[in-house]
Design an enzyme around this catalytic site. Structure first.
Site, PDB file in Angstrom:
ATOM      1  N   SER A 168       0.827  -1.191   0.000  1.00  0.00           N
ATOM      2  CA  SER A 168       0.000   0.000   0.000  1.00  0.00           C
ATOM      3  C   SER A 168       0.874   1.258   0.000  1.00  0.00           C
ATOM      4  O   SER A 168       1.637   1.462  -0.937  1.00  0.00           O
ATOM      5  CB  SER A 168      -0.960  -0.051   1.194  1.00  0.00           C
ATOM      6  OG  SER A 168      -1.972   0.914   1.054  1.00  0.00           O
ATOM      7  N   ASP A 219      -9.762  -5.427  -4.042  1.00  0.00           N
ATOM      8  CA  ASP A 219      -9.189  -4.465  -3.095  1.00  0.00           C
ATOM      9  C   ASP A 219     -10.218  -3.373  -2.819  1.00  0.00           C
ATOM     10  O   ASP A 219     -10.695  -2.706  -3.737  1.00  0.00           O
ATOM     11  CB  ASP A 219      -7.914  -3.857  -3.693  1.00  0.00           C
ATOM     12  CG  ASP A 219      -7.088  -3.119  -2.649  1.00  0.00           C
ATOM     13  OD1 ASP A 219      -7.657  -2.220  -1.979  1.00  0.00           O
ATOM     14  OD2 ASP A 219      -5.904  -3.450  -2.497  1.00  0.00           O
ATOM     15  N   HIS A 259      -7.365  -5.853   0.381  1.00  0.00           N
ATOM     16  CA  HIS A 259      -6.167  -5.055   0.705  1.00  0.00           C
ATOM     17  C   HIS A 259      -5.459  -5.556   1.968  1.00  0.00           C
ATOM     18  O   HIS A 259      -4.437  -5.009   2.362  1.00  0.00           O
ATOM     19  CB  HIS A 259      -6.622  -3.597   0.916  1.00  0.00           C
ATOM     20  CG  HIS A 259      -5.519  -2.579   0.771  1.00  0.00           C
ATOM     21  ND1 HIS A 259      -4.902  -2.314  -0.429  1.00  0.00           N
ATOM     22  CD2 HIS A 259      -4.912  -1.769   1.691  1.00  0.00           C
ATOM     23  CE1 HIS A 259      -3.974  -1.372  -0.263  1.00  0.00           C
ATOM     24  NE2 HIS A 259      -3.954  -1.031   1.019  1.00  0.00           N
TER      25      HIS A 259
END
Lengths: 268, 268
Positions: A143, A215, A247
């Site tokens: 991320s 995600d 995610h």
């Protein structure tokens, strides 16, 4: 450097250490996994928003694979911390959200120097304290940490022998996870945008990226723009768009083996 | 049963669910990992002091191995919870510290029915909602959860085809982790002591135990007494005393593969 804890893990040692960082002007904590039979190669794992050094160390499942490959893994914190350090109520600005840049603006300029921390201060500490090889470094991240891995690799060409990312933020100039923060820290976004950096400078290291197609933050990642840039720039890459994955660390851990194997191959 | 979240993980699904438990009289949350190609076999993972359903689910590293073996893994909570539920300031009594017994004493008697919860209520919910085979159950656990795995297997002979434990509390009658709590909950300790139960009833399922020789809570576990009882009762067991390992999830995850393989073999 101070040892906060050391636990045996897959035959090696999962340590947590702290040190005074000159660039951030704060005490910084990091995790380091030393495999039972280290080859000297080291993988930097940059974490995402809200994370400390601890999250990936306990949840990403890297150690089993790093132990097999003889790879050390460093888990840095994601920002300077402390009462004297600027912060914001938002989870995605300030402490826990350093975005791997050196801040030059406002209250952030004093301590938020995460690019220098990750590429200068922390390596200096790590290579002084552990018998590891500065010539065999690789970087990965999740991320915001994927943004860090991609951008630091492109800003510091030649430093990392391989680069990978899990669900990276890769076009932050047009993302709520990037534009407001990079602007607050540095007054600009372009120099810190993986998609723009790729078009501008290219990437001279092997690249692997995995992102989940379910995600929940897909809109914030900029995957489409980055893939388009990879194609336009004819950049070699192994890209996984993973059906059903979100995610979370359940996603990261599911693909950790492939990333560790990828880096181990290029660090051999 | 309510679905709180579902994340893809190693090709399967890591879910978090809640349901109203009749025996505890509370809403209970649990995790369940469903592998991509389930065989129907199910492993119960009982967690330790202070843990919720979440800790092992995110830190024990069971999913990669369960996915390979086609094994579902259930991660129950360690106690009833809520403002209306009795609690204590100590981390090792009350919420987060159910000790896998049915309380009969004091304020605990109303909700703290963890033996019935783990052996009746939760299985009923799980087997109604998921296509799993009640004839192929196994149980494992860590620390207080290891105590749970050993004692529930001996109290409910025939239920679990195989039993394992990571650093179990196995002689709680003489431990600060056991005597005060079991006495508070039930007025006695002997019927809930794995060492005494083994001498009294034996264990009719294959057994695997791993404990770290650098476990910082070694004095509270009663490993020596339990091993002596195994020898005295001629109980078959695979026992690992692991050099340098402590009580953490770094220890659990290091040996998770061996435990999953052990259960998969006996559930096949």
């Amino acid at each position: 450097m101070k040892t906060l804890s050391e636990s045996r893990c897959f035959g090696g040692t999962q340590g947590v250490y702290s040190h005074a960082s000159e660039v951030t002007g704060t005490q910084m904590t990091f995790g380091l996994y030393m495999p039972p039979h280290p080859t000297g190669a080291v993988l930097w794992y940059l974490s995402g928003l809200t994370c400390t050094h601890e999250n990936a160390m306990t949840k990403a499942g890297m150690q089993a694979l790093a132990a097999e490959a003889g790879l050390a893994v460093v888990f840095p914190d994601t920002s300077p911390r402390g009462d004297a350090v600027a912060d914001d109520d938002a989870f995605d600005l300030g402490q826990g959200a350093g975005f791997y840049v050196d801040a030059t603006k406002g209250p952030w300029a004093q301590h938020f120097k995460m690019e220098s921390y990750i590429t200068e201060d922390l390596p200096e500490t790590v290579f002084a304290a552990f018998d590891l090889d500065p010539e065999r470094q690789a970087v990965t991240g999740h991320s915001m940490g994927g943004h860090g891995a991609l951008t630091l690799a492109m800003k510091h060409q030649g430093r990392y022998r391989s680069v990978s990312a899990f669900a990276p933020i890769c076009n932050p100039s047009v993302s709520d996870w990037g534009r407001p923060q990079l602007t607050a820290y540095t007054g600009t976004t372009e120099p810190h945008d993986a998609t723009l950096l790729l078009e501008d400078r290219g990437l001279d290291a092997p690249l692997m990226i995995d992102t989940g197609l379910s995600d929940q933050f897909w809109d914030k990642l900029g995957t489409e723009a980055f893939l388009a840039a990879l194609v336009r720039t004819r950049t070699p890459a192994e890209i996984g768009l993973r059906d059903g994955y979100d995610h979370s660390y359940f996603f990261v851990s599911s693909f950790a083996a492939a990333h560790v194997a990828f880096h181990a191959e290029h660090l051999a």
